[in-house]
Design a protein around this motif. Structure first.
Motif, PDB file in Angstrom:
ATOM      1  N   PHE A  10      16.086 -10.871  25.108  1.00 43.21           N
ATOM      2  CA  PHE A  10      16.952 -12.027  25.361  1.00 43.21           C
ATOM      3  C   PHE A  10      16.459 -12.809  26.570  1.00 43.21           C
ATOM      4  N   THR A  11      16.379 -14.130  26.394  1.00 41.68           N
ATOM      5  CA  THR A  11      16.047 -15.039  27.493  1.00 41.68           C
ATOM      6  C   THR A  11      17.220 -15.989  27.685  1.00 41.68           C
ATOM      7  N   PRO A  12      17.883 -15.960  28.837  1.00 44.39           N
ATOM      8  CA  PRO A  12      19.049 -16.834  29.030  1.00 44.39           C
ATOM      9  C   PRO A  12      18.680 -18.306  28.925  1.00 44.39           C
ATOM     10  N   ALA A  13      19.610 -19.096  28.422  1.00 43.02           N
ATOM     11  CA  ALA A  13      19.419 -20.540  28.398  1.00 43.02           C
ATOM     12  C   ALA A  13      19.410 -21.076  29.820  1.00 43.02           C
ATOM     13  N   ASN A  14      18.494 -22.038  30.072  1.00 38.80           N
ATOM     14  CA  ASN A  14      18.449 -22.667  31.402  1.00 38.80           C
ATOM     15  C   ASN A  14      18.460 -21.627  32.515  1.00 38.80           C
ATOM     16  N   ALA A  15      17.513 -20.689  32.461  1.00 33.16           N
ATOM     17  CA  ALA A  15      17.545 -19.551  33.366  1.00 33.16           C
ATOM     18  C   ALA A  15      17.088 -19.861  34.782  1.00 33.16           C
ATOM     19  N   ARG A 201      26.255 -26.101  20.118  1.00 35.77           N
ATOM     20  CA  ARG A 201      26.157 -27.439  20.725  1.00 35.77           C
ATOM     21  C   ARG A 201      26.743 -28.491  19.790  1.00 35.77           C
ATOM     22  N   ARG A 202      27.230 -29.572  20.375  1.00 38.61           N
ATOM     23  CA  ARG A 202      27.775 -30.683  19.598  1.00 38.61           C
ATOM     24  C   ARG A 202      26.932 -31.932  19.813  1.00 38.61           C
ATOM     25  N   THR A 203      27.093 -32.867  18.900  1.00 39.64           N
ATOM     26  CA  THR A 203      26.391 -34.143  19.043  1.00 39.64           C
ATOM     27  C   THR A 203      27.117 -35.000  20.071  1.00 39.64           C
ATOM     28  N   PRO A 204      26.433 -35.976  20.656  1.00 39.09           N
ATOM     29  CA  PRO A 204      27.112 -36.887  21.587  1.00 39.09           C
ATOM     30  C   PRO A 204      28.321 -37.575  20.953  1.00 39.09           C
ATOM     31  N   ALA A 205      28.225 -37.914  19.665  1.00 40.78           N
ATOM     32  CA  ALA A 205      29.351 -38.577  19.001  1.00 40.78           C
ATOM     33  C   ALA A 205      30.550 -37.638  18.899  1.00 40.78           C
ATOM     34  N   GLU A 206      30.307 -36.360  18.581  1.00 39.61           N
ATOM     35  CA  GLU A 206      31.404 -35.394  18.501  1.00 39.61           C
ATOM     36  C   GLU A 206      32.045 -35.204  19.866  1.00 39.61           C
ATOM     37  N   ASN A 207      31.228 -35.072  20.911  1.00 39.55           N
ATOM     38  CA  ASN A 207      31.774 -34.897  22.256  1.00 39.55           C
ATOM     39  C   ASN A 207      32.614 -36.099  22.673  1.00 39.55           C
ATOM     40  N   ALA A 208      32.171 -37.284  22.307  1.00 35.72           N
ATOM     41  CA  ALA A 208      32.936 -38.486  22.650  1.00 35.72           C
ATOM     42  C   ALA A 208      34.281 -38.485  21.934  1.00 35.72           C
ATOM     43  N   ALA A 209      34.288 -38.092  20.663  1.00 37.76           N
ATOM     44  CA  ALA A 209      35.528 -38.071  19.890  1.00 37.76           C
ATOM     45  C   ALA A 209      36.506 -37.029  20.416  1.00 37.76           C
ATOM     46  N   LEU A 210      35.974 -35.937  20.969  1.00 41.68           N
ATOM     47  CA  LEU A 210      36.819 -34.842  21.460  1.00 41.68           C
ATOM     48  C   LEU A 210      37.064 -34.927  22.964  1.00 41.68           C
ATOM     49  N   HIS A 279      42.983 -21.812  30.820  1.00 37.09           N
ATOM     50  CA  HIS A 279      41.580 -22.186  30.933  1.00 37.09           C
ATOM     51  C   HIS A 279      41.144 -22.891  29.653  1.00 37.09           C
ATOM     52  N   ARG A 280      39.968 -23.505  29.704  1.00 39.74           N
ATOM     53  CA  ARG A 280      39.455 -24.222  28.550  1.00 39.74           C
ATOM     54  C   ARG A 280      37.931 -24.214  28.591  1.00 39.74           C
ATOM     55  N   VAL A 281      37.330 -24.625  27.470  1.00 44.34           N
ATOM     56  CA  VAL A 281      35.878 -24.750  27.377  1.00 44.34           C
ATOM     57  C   VAL A 281      35.547 -26.201  27.070  1.00 44.34           C
ATOM     58  N   VAL A 282      34.643 -26.757  27.857  1.00 44.79           N
ATOM     59  CA  VAL A 282      34.255 -28.157  27.688  1.00 44.79           C
ATOM     60  C   VAL A 282      32.754 -28.241  27.454  1.00 44.79           C
ATOM     61  N   ALA A 283      32.294 -29.407  27.081  1.00 40.34           N
ATOM     62  CA  ALA A 283      30.863 -29.613  26.879  1.00 40.34           C
ATOM     63  C   ALA A 283      30.133 -29.417  28.207  1.00 40.34           C
ATOM     64  N   PRO A 284      28.994 -28.718  28.204  1.00 35.00           N
ATOM     65  CA  PRO A 284      28.229 -28.576  29.440  1.00 35.00           C
ATOM     66  C   PRO A 284      27.760 -29.929  29.967  1.00 35.00           C
ATOM     67  N   GLN A 285      27.331 -29.926  31.213  1.00 36.08           N
ATOM     68  CA  GLN A 285      26.785 -31.137  31.809  1.00 36.08           C
ATOM     69  C   GLN A 285      25.532 -31.574  31.054  1.00 36.08           C
ATOM     70  N   ALA A 286      25.104 -32.818  31.302  1.00 32.38           N
ATOM     71  CA  ALA A 286      24.045 -33.439  30.507  1.00 32.38           C
ATOM     72  C   ALA A 286      22.768 -32.611  30.495  1.00 32.38           C
ATOM     73  N   ASP A 287      22.408 -31.967  31.625  1.00 32.10           N
ATOM     74  CA  ASP A 287      21.147 -31.242  31.659  1.00 32.10           C
ATOM     75  C   ASP A 287      21.234 -29.894  30.938  1.00 32.10           C
ATOM     76  N   GLN A 288      22.435 -29.536  30.420  1.00 36.98           N
ATOM     77  CA  GLN A 288      22.582 -28.319  29.640  1.00 36.98           C
ATOM     78  C   GLN A 288      23.173 -28.598  28.261  1.00 36.98           C
ATOM     79  N   ALA A 289      23.218 -29.853  27.878  1.00 32.34           N
ATOM     80  CA  ALA A 289      23.883 -30.240  26.634  1.00 32.34           C
ATOM     81  C   ALA A 289      23.176 -29.715  25.397  1.00 32.34           C
ATOM     82  N   ASP A 290      21.895 -29.352  25.527  1.00 32.00           N
ATOM     83  CA  ASP A 290      21.146 -28.891  24.369  1.00 32.00           C
ATOM     84  C   ASP A 290      21.246 -27.388  24.165  1.00 32.00           C
ATOM     85  N   ALA A 291      22.081 -26.696  24.960  1.00 31.37           N
ATOM     86  CA  ALA A 291      22.165 -25.235  24.905  1.00 31.37           C
ATOM     87  C   ALA A 291      23.389 -24.782  24.129  1.00 31.37           C
TER      88      ALA A 291
END
Length: 370
Positions: A10-15, A201-210, A279-291
């Motif tokens: 296993f290799t962590p994302a954005n390690a 991960r979600r698309t930018p359009a999905e994140n905007a809608a949510l 608590h809640r889960v939100v989209a990661p910041q832009a530099d981690q959006a692809d993870a």
């Protein structure tokens, strides 16, 4: 050993450890409990005092030095990642009976339609405790070939982490140290389980809608939740704030730690003193959006027959005004709600209302189209 048994390392994302501190977010100020101090002279009492002050502010905290190596933790992430890479048809053979309050096994991605055309992005697999009662639970070959490692990991969390934390809560309330551990015995029937979970991960359009909210604010319905995390910032906790509900703050992924939060059952057992954290889960910041956000969790739940009523005899709850009438002695009347009943009701309430044999076919169809 099965041909499916091999799991790549296993290799962590954005390690890169230099990245997270640079995120422009406001981190929650959480206490860190060093469990290596637990068995030292006066260690339990010192940790209990530290935890007492922490939970007055927020029901989230970290633990470190919990008796598992990073290699053992990474092995669980590797198993989870390989599990979710299996064909959907194979995973659906082990689908949990969610519609009837069951939760052990596989929960597919996209069961709930959040908005028209937008489905939930959570895929998970739950493994119950390793006791004779749950020995017949079927698993994919990839899981069965790793059951010794998974069993060790699960048992270590329960005995070396959970029982210590429950002991600290009893000390805080000036109760016998086994007050809560006696309601969370590993050998007894309960809903405790290990979970592999991925937020895709979600698309930018999905994140905007949510509005970038992947999982809305909620509390967990067991006693404690223990979360092993990748260095992907997506978890937020709501700070106390009276009627306004407080503000959302990010929970930092802290290397070498477990993130722990208090859940509903402990709030019931303490008559509201131990707060179940929103608590809640939100989209990661832009530099981690692809993870994709892969997590390994352990959910602690009271034994099935434990009544969710306040424990009696706590001088702390009495001094602070958390008792009313017979609750001071633990109450004589039955509440009518047990640990098992509460869990099943919450699960049923959270499952998509659309049921029937066509549901999994619909998911397969969407996956094939995608």
């Amino acid at each position: 050993m099965s041909v499916n048994a091999f799991v790549p390392p296993f290799t962590p994302a954005n390690a890169d450890p230099t990245r997270l501190p640079c995120l422009t977010v406001e981190w929650a100020d959480l206490v860190t409990l060093d469990l290596s101090k637990f068995d030292q002279p006066g260690g339990k009492e010192a940790l209990a005092q530290q935890l007492f002050h922490a939970i007055q502010a927020i029901g989230f905290f970290y633990v470190i030095n919990f008796g598992l190596t990073q290699e053992e933790v990474d092995q669980q992430f590797a198993i989870g990642k390989s599990l979710f890479a299996l064909p959907l048809e194979e995973k659906l053979k082990y689908r949990a009976d969610l519609e009837n309050g069951g939760y052990n096994g596989y929960k597919p991605l996209g069961i709930s339609e959040i908005q028209p055309g937008i489905y939930d992005n959570i895929e998970l697999y739950n493994i119950p405790k390793f006791t004779p009662l749950y020995a017949s639970q079927p698993h994919p070959p990839l899981i069965t070939s790793h059951l010794p490692q998974i069993s060790h990991f699960s048992r270590q969390i329960h005995t070396a982490v959970v029982h210590k934390l429950l002991t600290l809560f009893a000390i805080i309330l000036e109760l016998p140290e086994d007050t809560f551990t006696s309601k969370h015995r590993y050998a007894e029937p309960s809903g405790c389980h290990l979970r592999y979970m991925t937020y895709h991960r979600r698309t930018p359009a999905e994140n905007a809608a949510l509005d970038s909210v992947w999982l809305p604010g909620h509390t967990d319905f067991g006693s404690l939740t223990l979360l092993f995390r990748q260095p992907v910032a997506a978890l937020q906790v709501r700070s106390p704030g009276g009627a306004s509900g407080g503000e959302w703050k990010w929970v930092r992924p802290y290397e070498g730690s477990i993130t722990v939060n208090i859940a509903d059952a402990l709030e019931f057992l303490s008559n509201g003193f131990l707060k179940s954290s929103v608590h809640r889960v939100v989209a990661p910041q832009a530099d981690q959006a692809d993870a994709d956000r892969l997590g390994v969790l352990y959910f602690v739940r009271p034994e099935d027959e434990v009544e969710l009523k306040p424990v009696g005899g706590s001088p702390v709850l009495e001094r602070l005004g958390y008792y009313r009438g017979k609750e001071k002695t633990g109450g004589e009347e039955k509440t009518g709600v047990t640990g098992s009943e509460w869990v099943k009701a919450r699960i049923r309430a959270g499952v998509l209302q659309k049921k029937g044999e066509g549901l999994d076919d619909e998911i397969l169809k969407r996956e094939n189209i995608a």
